[in-house]
Design a protein around this motif. Structure first.
Motif, short mmCIF file in Angstrom:
data_model
loop_
_atom_site.label_atom_id
_atom_site.label_comp_id
_atom_site.label_asym_id
_atom_site.label_seq_id
_atom_site.Cartn_x
_atom_site.Cartn_y
_atom_site.Cartn_z
N ARG A 186 31.84 84.89 42.91
CA ARG A 186 32.95 85.46 43.69
C ARG A 186 32.46 86.45 44.73
O ARG A 186 33.13 86.67 45.75
N GLY A 187 31.31 87.08 44.52
CA GLY A 187 30.84 88.11 45.43
C GLY A 187 31.39 89.47 45.04
O GLY A 187 32.04 89.64 44.01
N LEU A 188 31.15 90.45 45.89
CA LEU A 188 31.49 91.83 45.58
C LEU A 188 32.72 92.33 46.32
O LEU A 188 33.18 93.45 46.04
N ARG A 189 33.27 91.59 47.24
CA ARG A 189 34.39 92.07 48.05
C ARG A 189 35.66 91.25 47.87
O ARG A 189 36.74 91.78 48.07
N HIS A 190 35.55 89.98 47.54
CA HIS A 190 36.72 89.12 47.45
C HIS A 190 37.36 89.22 46.06
O HIS A 190 36.66 89.43 45.06
N HIS A 191 38.68 89.06 46.00
CA HIS A 191 39.38 89.15 44.73
C HIS A 191 39.34 87.84 43.95
O HIS A 191 39.73 87.81 42.78
N GLY A 205 24.93 92.73 49.85
CA GLY A 205 26.29 93.25 50.06
C GLY A 205 27.37 92.38 49.46
O GLY A 205 28.44 92.86 49.15
N HIS A 250 29.50 90.22 50.70
CA HIS A 250 30.78 90.35 51.39
C HIS A 250 31.65 89.11 51.27
O HIS A 250 32.84 89.17 51.54
N ASP A 251 31.07 87.97 50.90
CA ASP A 251 31.81 86.72 50.83
C ASP A 251 31.48 86.02 49.52
O ASP A 251 30.55 86.40 48.81
N ASN A 252 32.27 84.99 49.19
CA ASN A 252 31.90 84.13 48.07
C ASN A 252 30.55 83.48 48.38
O ASN A 252 30.25 83.18 49.54
#
Length: 466
Positions: free
Chosen positions: A207-212, A444, A446-448
């Motif tokens: 999922r990454g670190l920024r997306h829900h 970072g 930022h995206d999946n």
């Protein structure tokens, strides 16, 4: 003969300055002859409750002995124009004007009467305030023990074998809504992190670190050509976040493309044609989502139909085929790092069009805020579908890295991607995919992030990751 007057510099009552010849205070009329002669020794205050000499009388007050004979003065009723409280209560507030002058009021002090007996039958002792009509309460403990558990409340039964266990308390079962039945903790969704290893090919999605949520999806598999030679495939899709249900779009596209390839390749369809047809099948699956009633209820005038990008690869012992629509990419990384790596796809994006038209350099185009605006995708509102396919015949072993922009944003050039790929990637594709996803998260996240790794040439059937 008149007794010797004590020499005072100020009135004991109002602190008015005095002369040595004054017998009365000129301010309050205090009788200076009533001031007792100072003893030679220094006075002391009794600490054991013994009697003390009565204080000097104050103008406007009369001094009477206390009922217990201790000599402590008991105040009479003060004048009505004097604010404050009498001695024995609270002190007169500072700044209160002195009472009007009046003749000194003195009264003879009668002999102290005997102390009256303490009243009987009173439940409260006046000295200590302790009640004698009931036993004293036991002292409170220094530590309070925890309350014993209620035996009527049944303990949480251990989860049945095969039941999903809560990641928080490690004891409760997870219900169909994704919450623990014991502690109520919300569980990570299944798509937040996915890994699959099917022998010679592996993929990882995060999922990454920024997306829900994770809007990426992948499918990997192995099959055989009609002559028995192995064929390895991988499909990676990236949901378009600005569209409705991008996660459903990517999942539908990856599954449809994989099923199409696993059906066409054993029948003898050329791998490049099979990949082209697989992209068309994926497009049809995404288009079908726009016709579902659930989508119609969710979709508003400002929303688009479900959409995603796609990139896939098929590897045989002699051929390496890639196909794509959108800006997901495929890279070639040789085992011998002395030979150059290469990017195998061209983005369907605004930046790629600017570079192809010669209007901007690649560095300038991808530095622009419009760089990632895609010009091709799968979806009901897409432009005319144009699947891109390409076929290669590498002359040396290596690996194909198929990924979404959640990875290549942190390793855009082929040389940068090769620097991140482990040297043993061909033998350990799952480990390689894990390393690449970790690189994006460290950068970072930022995206999946989704990546699949296929070794070339395709190893014999049954070979797996070390």
């Amino acid at each position: 003969m008149m007794s010797q007057m004590p020499q005072l510099s100020a009135c004991p009552s109002c602190e008015w300055p005095l002369d040595s010849s004054d017998r009365f205070c000129g301010a309050c009329g205090y009788d200076l002859s009533a001031v007792p002669v100072r003893p030679d020794d220094h006075p002391t205050i009794a600490l054991n409750g013994s009697s003390m000499p009565p204080p000097a009388p104050v103008a406007g007050w009369s001094v009477t002995p206390a009922p217990d004979g201790s000599g402590v003065p008991a105040p009479a009723q003060p004048p009505t124009d004097l604010q404050g409280t009498p001695p024995g209560g609270h002190s007169v507030p500072p700044g209160t004007p002195p009472p009007p002058q009046s003749p000194p009021l003195t009264a003879p002090v009668p002999p102290a009467p005997a102390a009256p007996p303490a009243p009987t039958g009173s439940p409260v002792s006046p000295a200590s305030g302790v009640r004698f009509d009931r036993p004293p309460e036991p002292p409170e403990p220094e530590e309070y023990p925890l309350q014993a558990p209620d035996p009527r409340i049944a303990e949480v039964p251990p989860p049945r074998e095969g039941t999903k266990v809560c990641v928080a308390c490690r004891a409760g079962r997870v219900d169909l809504d994704g919450y623990c039945e014991n502690c109520g903790h919300a569980q990570p969704r299944e798509r937040d992190h996915m890994e699959q290893d099917t022998g010679p090919v592996a993929a990882v999605s995060d999922r990454g670190l920024r997306h829900h949520r994770n809007e990426d999806a992948f499918a990997v598999g192995c099959t055989a050509l009609p002559d028995g030679r192995p064929a390895v495939l991988a499909v990676v899709c990236d949901g378009v976040s600005s569209a409705t249900r991008p996660d459903d779009a990517s999942m539908a596209a990856s599954r449809a493309a994989s099923e199409s390839l696993l059906t066409a390749l054993p029948r003898g369809t050329h791998p490049q044609q099979a990949l082209h047809d697989a992209i068309v099948a994926a497009s049809n699956a995404v288009n079908a989502l726009a016709n579902e009633p659930a989508t119609a209820r969710e979709q508003g005038p400002h929303q688009n139909a479900p959409a995603c990008t796609i990139v896939g690869s098929v590897v045989t012992p002699e051929l390496l085929i890639v196909g794509w629509v959108g800006d997901s990419r495929a890279y070639w990384v040789p085992v011998d790092r002395s030979t150059p790596p290469a990017r195998l796809t061209e983005d369907d994006s605004w930046a790629a069009q600017m570079v192809a038209a010669g209007l901007m350099s690649e560095a300038e185009a991808y530095a622009d805020e419009r760089a990632h605006a895609i010009t091709g995708w799968l979806g009901a509102d897409a432009y005319e579908l144009e699947p891109h396919t390409a076929s290669f015949k590498p002359d040396r072993p290596g690996v194909v890295v198929v990924c979404t922009d959640g990875l290549w944003n942190y390793a855009e050039a082929a040389e940068d991607m090769a620097d991140v790929v482990p040297l043993d990637a061909a033998a350990r594709p799952l480990h390689c995919a894990q390393v690449l996803v970790g690189h994006a998260l460290d950068g970072g996240g930022h995206d999946n992030v989704t990546v699949a790794v296929l070794p070339f040439p395709a190893p014999p059937m049954g070979a797996g990751s070390a």
